[in-house]
Design an enzyme around this catalytic site. Structure first.
Site, PDB file in Angstrom:
ATOM      1  N   ASP A   1      12.498  -3.204  26.272  1.00  0.00           N
ATOM      2  CA  ASP A   1      13.784  -2.824  25.688  1.00  0.00           C
ATOM      3  C   ASP A   1      14.419  -3.791  25.438  1.00  0.00           C
ATOM      4  OD1 ASP A   1      15.836  -0.959  25.824  1.00  0.00           O
ATOM      5  OD2 ASP A   1      14.775   0.793  27.313  1.00  0.00           O
TER       6      ASP A   1
ATOM      7  N   LYS B   1      -3.329  -5.308  41.201  1.00  0.00           N
ATOM      8  CA  LYS B   1      -2.566  -5.006  40.745  1.00  0.00           C
ATOM      9  C   LYS B   1      -1.908  -2.838  40.463  1.00  0.00           C
ATOM     10  CE  LYS B   1      -4.086  -3.379  35.335  1.00  0.00           C
ATOM     11  NZ  LYS B   1      -3.297  -2.756  34.566  1.00  0.00           N
TER      12      LYS B   1
ATOM     13  N   ARG C   1     -13.090  -1.385  36.640  1.00  0.00           N
ATOM     14  CA  ARG C   1     -14.382  -0.765  37.276  1.00  0.00           C
ATOM     15  C   ARG C   1     -15.959  -1.321  37.817  1.00  0.00           C
ATOM     16  NH1 ARG C   1     -13.595   2.730  31.933  1.00  0.00           N
ATOM     17  NH2 ARG C   1     -12.621   0.427  31.467  1.00  0.00           N
TER      18      ARG C   1
ATOM     19  N   LYS D   1       4.883  -3.508  31.861  1.00  0.00           N
ATOM     20  CA  LYS D   1       4.926  -3.185  30.864  1.00  0.00           C
ATOM     21  C   LYS D   1       6.265  -3.462  30.152  1.00  0.00           C
ATOM     22  CE  LYS D   1      -0.153  -3.444  29.270  1.00  0.00           C
ATOM     23  NZ  LYS D   1      -0.135  -3.464  30.528  1.00  0.00           N
ATOM     24  N   LEU D   2       7.643  -3.786  30.258  1.00  0.00           N
ATOM     25  CA  LEU D   2       8.708  -2.846  30.195  1.00  0.00           C
ATOM     26  C   LEU D   2       8.612  -4.502  28.941  1.00  0.00           C
ATOM     27  CD1 LEU D   2      10.903  -4.577  33.198  1.00  0.00           C
ATOM     28  CD2 LEU D   2       9.664  -1.836  33.305  1.00  0.00           C
TER      29      LEU D   2
ATOM     30  N   ASP E   1       2.505  -4.061  37.221  1.00  0.00           N
ATOM     31  CA  ASP E   1       2.272  -4.254  35.406  1.00  0.00           C
ATOM     32  C   ASP E   1       3.186  -2.265  34.372  1.00  0.00           C
ATOM     33  OD1 ASP E   1       1.062  -4.350  33.275  1.00  0.00           O
ATOM     34  OD2 ASP E   1      -0.945  -3.642  33.033  1.00  0.00           O
TER      35      ASP E   1
ATOM     36  N   THR F   1      -4.457  -5.498  23.461  1.00  0.00           N
ATOM     37  CA  THR F   1      -6.301  -5.507  22.601  1.00  0.00           C
ATOM     38  C   THR F   1      -6.766  -4.300  22.324  1.00  0.00           C
ATOM     39  OG1 THR F   1      -6.880  -5.063  24.405  1.00  0.00           O
ATOM     40  CG2 THR F   1      -6.993  -7.430  23.616  1.00  0.00           C
TER      41      THR F   1
HETATM   42  O1  C5P Z   1     -12.114  -1.204  34.500  1.00  0.00           O
HETATM   43  P1  C5P Z   1     -11.741  -2.401  34.373  1.00  0.00           P
HETATM   44  O2  C5P Z   1     -12.395  -4.153  34.341  1.00  0.00           O
HETATM   45  O3  C5P Z   1     -11.585  -2.102  32.698  1.00  0.00           O
HETATM   46  O4  C5P Z   1     -10.022  -2.092  33.939  1.00  0.00           O
HETATM   47  C1  C5P Z   1      -8.853  -3.699  33.175  1.00  0.00           C
HETATM   48  C2  C5P Z   1      -7.953  -3.233  33.522  1.00  0.00           C
HETATM   49  O5  C5P Z   1      -7.256  -4.065  32.218  1.00  0.00           O
HETATM   50  C3  C5P Z   1      -6.927  -1.896  33.419  1.00  0.00           C
HETATM   51  O6  C5P Z   1      -6.424  -1.530  34.602  1.00  0.00           O
HETATM   52  C4  C5P Z   1      -6.553  -2.257  32.025  1.00  0.00           C
HETATM   53  O7  C5P Z   1      -5.668  -0.839  31.800  1.00  0.00           O
HETATM   54  C5  C5P Z   1      -6.246  -3.084  31.755  1.00  0.00           C
HETATM   55  N1  C5P Z   1      -6.708  -3.983  30.363  1.00  0.00           N
HETATM   56  C6  C5P Z   1      -7.235  -3.759  29.035  1.00  0.00           C
HETATM   57  N2  C5P Z   1      -6.847  -4.757  27.873  1.00  0.00           N
HETATM   58  C7  C5P Z   1      -5.728  -4.956  28.154  1.00  0.00           C
HETATM   59  C8  C5P Z   1      -5.287  -4.743  28.397  1.00  0.00           C
HETATM   60  C9  C5P Z   1      -5.002  -4.271  29.868  1.00  0.00           C
HETATM   61  O8  C5P Z   1      -8.321  -3.710  29.884  1.00  0.00           O
HETATM   62  N3  C5P Z   1      -5.744  -5.645  27.053  1.00  0.00           N
END
Ligand code: C5P
Length: 229
Positions: free
Chosen positions: A66, A33, A207, A63-64, A61, A116
């Site tokens: 408009d 991603k 992470r 997220k468009l 990703d 979220t």
């Molecule tokens: O590092 P981590 O596992 O928390 O990364 C989660 C990924 O998912 C990040 O790119 C974060 O922006 C994305 N994301 C999220 N929660 C959401 C939507 C997207 O953690 N509700």
């Protein structure tokens, strides 16, 4: 054949680091991603550099959100990058989602339901009359009816959304943490196994893998997560 449900989040503006993460894990992971942080800094050339590091499907990703005409044009602008998934905000409405689908019929237009990060209070403040869960289910249905082939939602909403949209659509969930991994800034999480059991198809994970630092540890973690599902 790679069968891991992991989508690895390349959350860095550094091309070389993102390439290292791909090289380290590409034996197991087949979808990566790239989001606004990476794409606004490096554009299509940056994506081409990522593609040199491995063989993978791209989850773009952006997220468009408009008016339908602008979203359709924006979607066409990334046609040459050939993403497998392209995200749009479901709250852009039926016509907007449909415009993206028609602009890129070979791409899985992926509708993001409710972020979220939004609390119930914030949702009410921006005019959502229903709970986060009910709003997310409604937006998922609207998106699938408009041709979206994938949905992004919280793991806590997966089972309700799966019941509402059936088995066809791909459901993608972030907010996933392997047992024992630090939560970081995630609060309401599920383990990979729980998320898949609830109806997720693919899991966005960053992470817990990328923070491990060495290629061997990253690959081992990707394999361990995949094997525990
Ligand atoms: O590092 P981590 O596992 O928390 O990364 C989660 C990924 O998912 C990040 O790119 C974060 O922006 C994305 N994301 C999220 N929660 C959401 C939507 C997207 O953690 N509700």
């Amino acid at each position: 054949m790679k069968n891991s449900p992991i989508i690895l989040a390349l959350d860095t503006p550094e091309i070389d680091l993102a390439r290292q993460w791909i090289r380290a894990t590409n034996e197991v992971i087949k979808v990566y991603k790239a989001g606004l942080e990476f794409f606004l800094a490096h554009g299509a050339e940056g994506i081409a550099k990522l593609r040199e590091a491995g063989d993978f499907d791209l989850f773009l990703d952006l997220k468009l959100h408009d008016i339908p005409n602008t979203v359709a044009s924006a979607a066409k602008s990334v046609h040459s990058i050939n993403p497998k998934f392209l995200t749009v905000h479901a709250s852009g409405g039926r016509d907007m989602v449909s415009a993206a689908v028609q602009a890129l019929p070979h791409v899985d237009i992926t509708a993001v339901t409710i972020l979220t990060s939004l609390s119930e209070e914030s949702l009410a403040e921006i005019g959502f009359g229903q709970s986060a869960l009910n709003s997310a289910v409604g937006l998922a249905k609207l998106s699938v009816e408009s041709g979206a082939r994938a949905i992004v939602c919280s793991p806590l909403e997966v089972s309700a959304i799966r019941s509402a949209v059936g088995n066809g659509p791909t459901i993608i969930t972030p907010g996933v943490r392997p047992a024992g991994s630090p939560l970081g800034d995630q609060t309401r999480v599920m383990t990979p196994r729980e998320a898949i059991a609830a109806g997720s198809t693919l899991l966005v994970i960053g992470r817990p893998i990328t923070s491990l630092g060495t290629p061997d540890l990253m690959l081992a973690k990707a394999r361990e997560i995949t094997d525990t599902i």
